[in-house]
Design a protein around this motif. Structure first.
Motif, mmCIF file in Angstrom:
data_model
loop_
_atom_site.group_PDB
_atom_site.id
_atom_site.type_symbol
_atom_site.label_atom_id
_atom_site.label_comp_id
_atom_site.label_asym_id
_atom_site.label_seq_id
_atom_site.Cartn_x
_atom_site.Cartn_y
_atom_site.Cartn_z
ATOM 1 N N TYR A 1 -5.044 -3.381 -8.959
ATOM 2 C CA TYR A 1 -4.231 -2.615 -9.911
ATOM 3 C C TYR A 1 -4.784 -1.212 -10.138
ATOM 4 N N ASP A 2 -6.107 -1.012 -9.953
ATOM 5 C CA ASP A 2 -6.716 0.297 -10.192
ATOM 6 C C ASP A 2 -7.075 1.011 -8.897
ATOM 7 N N SER A 3 -6.462 0.581 -7.792
ATOM 8 C CA SER A 3 -6.768 1.192 -6.499
ATOM 9 C C SER A 3 -5.841 2.378 -6.240
ATOM 10 N N TYR A 4 -6.382 3.426 -5.678
ATOM 11 C CA TYR A 4 -5.573 4.614 -5.391
ATOM 12 C C TYR A 4 -4.622 4.385 -4.223
ATOM 13 N N SER A 5 -4.878 3.349 -3.410
ATOM 14 C CA SER A 5 -4.079 3.124 -2.205
ATOM 15 C C SER A 5 -3.064 2.003 -2.364
ATOM 16 N N THR A 6 -2.876 1.495 -3.566
ATOM 17 C CA THR A 6 -1.991 0.365 -3.795
ATOM 18 C C THR A 6 -0.871 0.773 -4.754
ATOM 19 N N SER B 1 0.838 -1.191 0.000
ATOM 20 C CA SER B 1 0.000 0.000 0.000
ATOM 21 C C SER B 1 0.878 1.249 0.000
ATOM 22 N N THR B 2 0.288 2.360 -0.337
ATOM 23 C CA THR B 2 1.043 3.616 -0.347
ATOM 24 C C THR B 2 1.483 4.016 1.055
ATOM 25 N N GLN C 1 1.540 0.228 -7.658
ATOM 26 C CA GLN C 1 1.446 -0.579 -8.879
ATOM 27 C C GLN C 1 2.812 -1.186 -9.226
#
Length: 210
Positions: A157-162, A123-124, A164
């Motif tokens: 893959y399209d999550s803002y909190s993950t 996660s970010t 890539q």
């Protein structure tokens, strides 16, 4: 029956038996095959007919010895992020026995580890912690990206909190695909890393220089 009464129709069985027994216990001559009537066909196998002596410099020999010892004692960092960490822990158990390859010592401190196995979703919020742990590991150090989530974000893959792909944060040496990969896949990735460590700093015979 005496030997004087023997004719051509009645051969001397005693002498023939002795002759046969002598032939059975006779040892083959040096350099001859036990079954001379059979033809032995030797199939060519690449890699078995190379010269037994190779020339190298002292620096290359020392570098090869260093690489060999490092590749046989890779200590991973005990660091799990998601479900891939369960498979990573299973690889160290008796059923798969990661200790066969010298990598069963999962260290709790990054200063005692050689290998970071990114096992799970990054996660970010976890990214700066992961980078700090990587920077605290002493050189030389290596990274294995385990699973689709660590490699490319996976199902997030399209999550803002993950993140890539963990290779956007730290360099990655070996990618292990799967969701999650089985323990055999992780062991195969460690074996591929061993091959990479053995070759570092050396020019491999038959490969062109870049």
């Amino acid at each position: 029956m005496s030997a004087d009464l023997l004719t051509k129709d009645q051969p001397n069985t005693q002498s023939s038996t002795q002759h046969t027994s002598r032939r059975r216990i006779a040892l083959p001559m040096a350099g001859t095959d036990v079954r001379p009537t059979e033809t032995r066909i030797t199939e060519y196998v690449p890699g078995q007919q190379e010269a037994g002596v190779q020339l190298a410099s002292l620096a290359d020999m020392l570098r090869w010895a260093k690489n060999y010892t490092q590749s046989r004692s890779i200590w991973p960092l005990g660091y799990g992020l998601a479900c891939c960490a369960i498979e990573m822990m299973a690889s160290a158990q008796a059923h798969y026995d990661l200790a066969r390859f010298g990598s069963e010592v999962f260290r709790s401190s990054p200063r005692q580890a050689d290998l970071m196995i990114v096992a799970g979703t990054v996660s970010t919020k976890m990214a700066p912690r992961l980078k700090r742990l990587y920077e605290q590991m002493p050189d030389p150090k290596w990274v294995i990206s385990m699973g689709q989530c660590a490699t490319s974000g996976g199902e997030f893959y399209d999550s803002y909190s993950t993140v890539q792909g963990v290779d956007s944060i730290i360099p990655v040496d070996v990618y292990v695909p799967g969701c999650p990969p089985r323990p055999e896949a992780l062991i195969e990735g460690i074996l591929k890393l061993r091959e990479k460590i053995e070759k570092q700093g050396l020019k491999i015979q038959g490969e062109d220089e870049a």
